[in-house]
Design a protein around this motif. Structure first.
Motif, PDB file in Angstrom:
ATOM      1  N   ILE A 158      -7.620  22.123  17.133  1.00  0.00           N
ATOM      2  CA  ILE A 158      -6.911  23.109  16.303  1.00  0.00           C
ATOM      3  C   ILE A 158      -7.645  24.446  16.346  1.00  0.00           C
ATOM      4  O   ILE A 158      -7.023  25.514  16.408  1.00  0.00           O
ATOM      5  N   ILE A 161      -6.699  26.284  19.320  1.00  0.00           N
ATOM      6  CA  ILE A 161      -5.346  26.855  19.216  1.00  0.00           C
ATOM      7  C   ILE A 161      -5.374  28.141  18.399  1.00  0.00           C
ATOM      8  O   ILE A 161      -4.848  29.171  18.824  1.00  0.00           O
ATOM      9  N   GLN A 164      -6.419  31.823  19.536  1.00  0.00           N
ATOM     10  CA  GLN A 164      -5.520  32.718  20.266  1.00  0.00           C
ATOM     11  C   GLN A 164      -4.361  33.201  19.404  1.00  0.00           C
ATOM     12  O   GLN A 164      -3.411  33.786  19.921  1.00  0.00           O
ATOM     13  N   ALA A 165      -4.412  32.942  18.095  1.00  0.00           N
ATOM     14  CA  ALA A 165      -3.325  33.359  17.208  1.00  0.00           C
ATOM     15  C   ALA A 165      -3.843  34.389  16.208  1.00  0.00           C
ATOM     16  O   ALA A 165      -5.032  34.673  16.144  1.00  0.00           O
ATOM     17  N   GLN A 166      -2.899  34.918  15.406  1.00  0.00           N
ATOM     18  CA  GLN A 166      -3.295  35.850  14.356  1.00  0.00           C
ATOM     19  C   GLN A 166      -3.433  35.108  13.030  1.00  0.00           C
ATOM     20  O   GLN A 166      -2.863  34.053  12.860  1.00  0.00           O
ATOM     21  N   LEU A 171      -4.435  29.944   9.096  1.00  0.00           N
ATOM     22  CA  LEU A 171      -3.680  29.081   9.992  1.00  0.00           C
ATOM     23  C   LEU A 171      -4.383  27.746  10.211  1.00  0.00           C
ATOM     24  O   LEU A 171      -3.733  26.720  10.377  1.00  0.00           O
ATOM     25  N   VAL A 174      -3.426  25.167   7.633  1.00  0.00           N
ATOM     26  CA  VAL A 174      -2.010  24.843   7.764  1.00  0.00           C
ATOM     27  C   VAL A 174      -1.785  23.893   8.941  1.00  0.00           C
ATOM     28  O   VAL A 174      -1.063  22.908   8.838  1.00  0.00           O
ATOM     29  N   LEU A 175      -2.434  24.171  10.082  1.00  0.00           N
ATOM     30  CA  LEU A 175      -2.208  23.362  11.270  1.00  0.00           C
ATOM     31  C   LEU A 175      -2.981  22.052  11.231  1.00  0.00           C
ATOM     32  O   LEU A 175      -2.505  21.018  11.694  1.00  0.00           O
TER      33      LEU A 175
END
Lengths: 228, 259
Positions: A158, A161, A164-166, A171, A174-175
């Motif tokens: 996670i 992952i 590479q996100a904002q 996040l 949440v993930l």
């Protein structure tokens, strides 16, 4: 063949040492994990200590709270694993220097050792503060080891992952929580078995299955995440 | 060459007559296709009416259920089943995305399946809660199947949150595909381990239980299977529409729609 396996293991070793070396320079994850766990431990200790809470309530509630402390401490400290690499620009060098599988395994082992360190500090304190007696010590150790491994494996993927996100910090929880939920429930069940003293083996096997599933899925999926 | 970027039909390199013939052929195919589609939609509508009639008139009431409450079976179970189908469809499209060409439409198909899976899971949860209030006295009691459907809803929502947090379409597709497959890998633990942790279930025995016996009135079973088929087909139809809407959105905005 053997040469390649040995080379791969050597890669994992080098990367693992590198993780701890850069960790010990800032001690970011160590401090976060320990301080978070200790503050929640104090809060829980004041609210649910041996005085004022009935024995039966404590044996069923305390394992739950224990794993919640570990889960939230992990989600405060572990998401940095890959975010840090992207921010300091070392991710590109790592992509060139190491194979994805050796990197993934070394990150998992690093997170696992970090969590083990946390558990070694927190567990005796928790047991002493709560006066929680353990009937089956082996089951508790299995819960800590296998639960820690599952937490490390799930949160490493996670973390890769979200790097590479904002909105990374938000996040992660949440993930990670839907993925880690079965592990959390199994670890709670095994810890309860350790407190009551019966039926630990089946839970331990199931946690082992979960760990193996997430490790295999992680090894297959991590290269996709890591290489754009 | 000095040709405009977009040419009207039948103008340009190919001879005009050839263009007219191919245009006629594609138009004919399109019409035949839409006729089949129309027939299928009418059949779906007819089946829907039939299931509603069957649920309230044809099927008998189950014993030991309060009032008419057992009739919810014909809608609640198919919705839960469809939520499960959507989960699998999203996972398959994600796998296809990663392994077969990484085309944007595969990613859109996975995302559309998740959106519909969220819808059907929420519907199943809501109808189940209303029924539980009547039969078991509370809206919610952490029955293992309630827990697993709630975790499925959380997972779908997390998937959509991930999509909205990644601006670049290719990265978004890659990361969300990985997340969907990870969810699919962990899902068996929800379905097989949760009931053992809870140690009880209030849900009636599954239709096809471990002994392989079907313990249900024949008429009820017919309506239930028809309902499950109806909802599955409804899912695939909605999925198709969602994919087309997403494709149109992608061509208009250059693929910047997040989910």
């Amino acid at each position: 063949m053997w040469q390649r396996v040995l080379n791969w293991l050597a890669d994992v070793g080098v990367l693992f040492v590198k993780e701890w070396r850069s960790e010990l320079r800032t001690r970011y994850a160590l401090n976060t994990l320990l301080l978070f766990a200790l503050t929640t431990l104090v809060a829980v200790g004041v609210a649910l200590g041996p005085l004022g809470t009935s024995e039966s309530a404590r044996t069923s509630v305390l394992p739950v709270v224990f794993w919640l402390i570990l889960l939230f401490a992990a989600s405060a400290g572990l998401p940095r694993a890959f975010v840090h690499e992207e921010e300091s620009g070392t991710a590109t060098a790592l992509r060139l220097a190491a194979t994805p599988s050796s990197l993934f395994v070394s990150k998992v082992i690093y997170s696992f050792t970090l969590l083990l360190g946390l558990e070694i500090v927190v567990t005796p304190l928790y047991l002493a503060m709560m006066e929680l007696s353990i009937e089956d010590g082996g089951a508790l150790i299995a819960a800590l080891l296998l639960g820690g491994l599952g937490l490390a494996a799930g949160s490493t993927l996670i973390a890769a992952i979200i790097a590479q996100a904002q909105g990374r910090g938000m996040l992660f929880s949440v993930l990670a929580f839907p993925i880690l939920m079965p592990l959390l429930l199994l670890a709670i069940a095994l810890t309860r078995a350790a407190v009551s003293g019966d039926g630990g083996t089946t839970w331990a096997t199931e946690i082992l299955l979960y760990d193996a599933t997430v490790m295999v899925a992680g090894l297959m999926l991590f290269p996709v995440v890591w290489n754009p | 060459m000095g040709l405009p970027a977009r040419l009207p039909h039948g103008v340009g390199a190919r001879p005009a007559v050839f263009g007219i013939i191919t245009d006629m052929a594609t138009e004919g195919l399109r019409q035949a296709h839409s006729r089949v589609g129309l027939t299928l939609r009418w059949l779906l509508w007819g089946l829907g009416c039939l299931v509603i009639w069957g649920a309230f008139r044809y099927a008998p009431l189950a014993a030991d259920f309060i009032g008419q409450s057992s009739r919810i079976l014909f809608f609640h179970v198919p919705m839960a089943w469809t939520g499960f189908v959507a989960f699998i469809v999203a996972g398959v499209w994600s796998l296809l995305y990663l392994m077969r060409g990484r085309r944007p439409e595969q990613d859109r198909a996975a995302a559309a399946a998740v959106e519909l899976g969220l819808l059907f899971s929420i519907l199943a949860t809501a109808t189940g809660a209303m029924w539980a209030r009547i039969m078991w006295g509370t809206y919610w009691n952490w029955d293992p199947r309630e827990t697993s459907v709630v975790l499925a809803v959380i997972f779908y929502a997390a998937y959509l949150a991930l999509r909205s947090a990644v601006p670049d379409p290719a990265t978004r597709a890659r990361l969300s595909a990985v997340y969907a497959i990870l969810g699919l890998a962990v899902a068996p633990f929800l379905f097989f381990v949760l009931p053992r942790i809870a140690g009880f279930t209030l849900h009636p025995e599954p239709v096809v239980n471990p002994q392989g016996k079907i313990e249900m009135n024949a008429r009820m079973l017919q309506v239930l299977l028809a309902g499950s088929f109806l909802f599955t087909m409804l899912f695939f139809w909605l999925h198709r529409i969602q994919r087309r809407i997403a494709a149109l959105g992608a061509t208009r905005t250059g693929g910047s729609k997040s989910w």
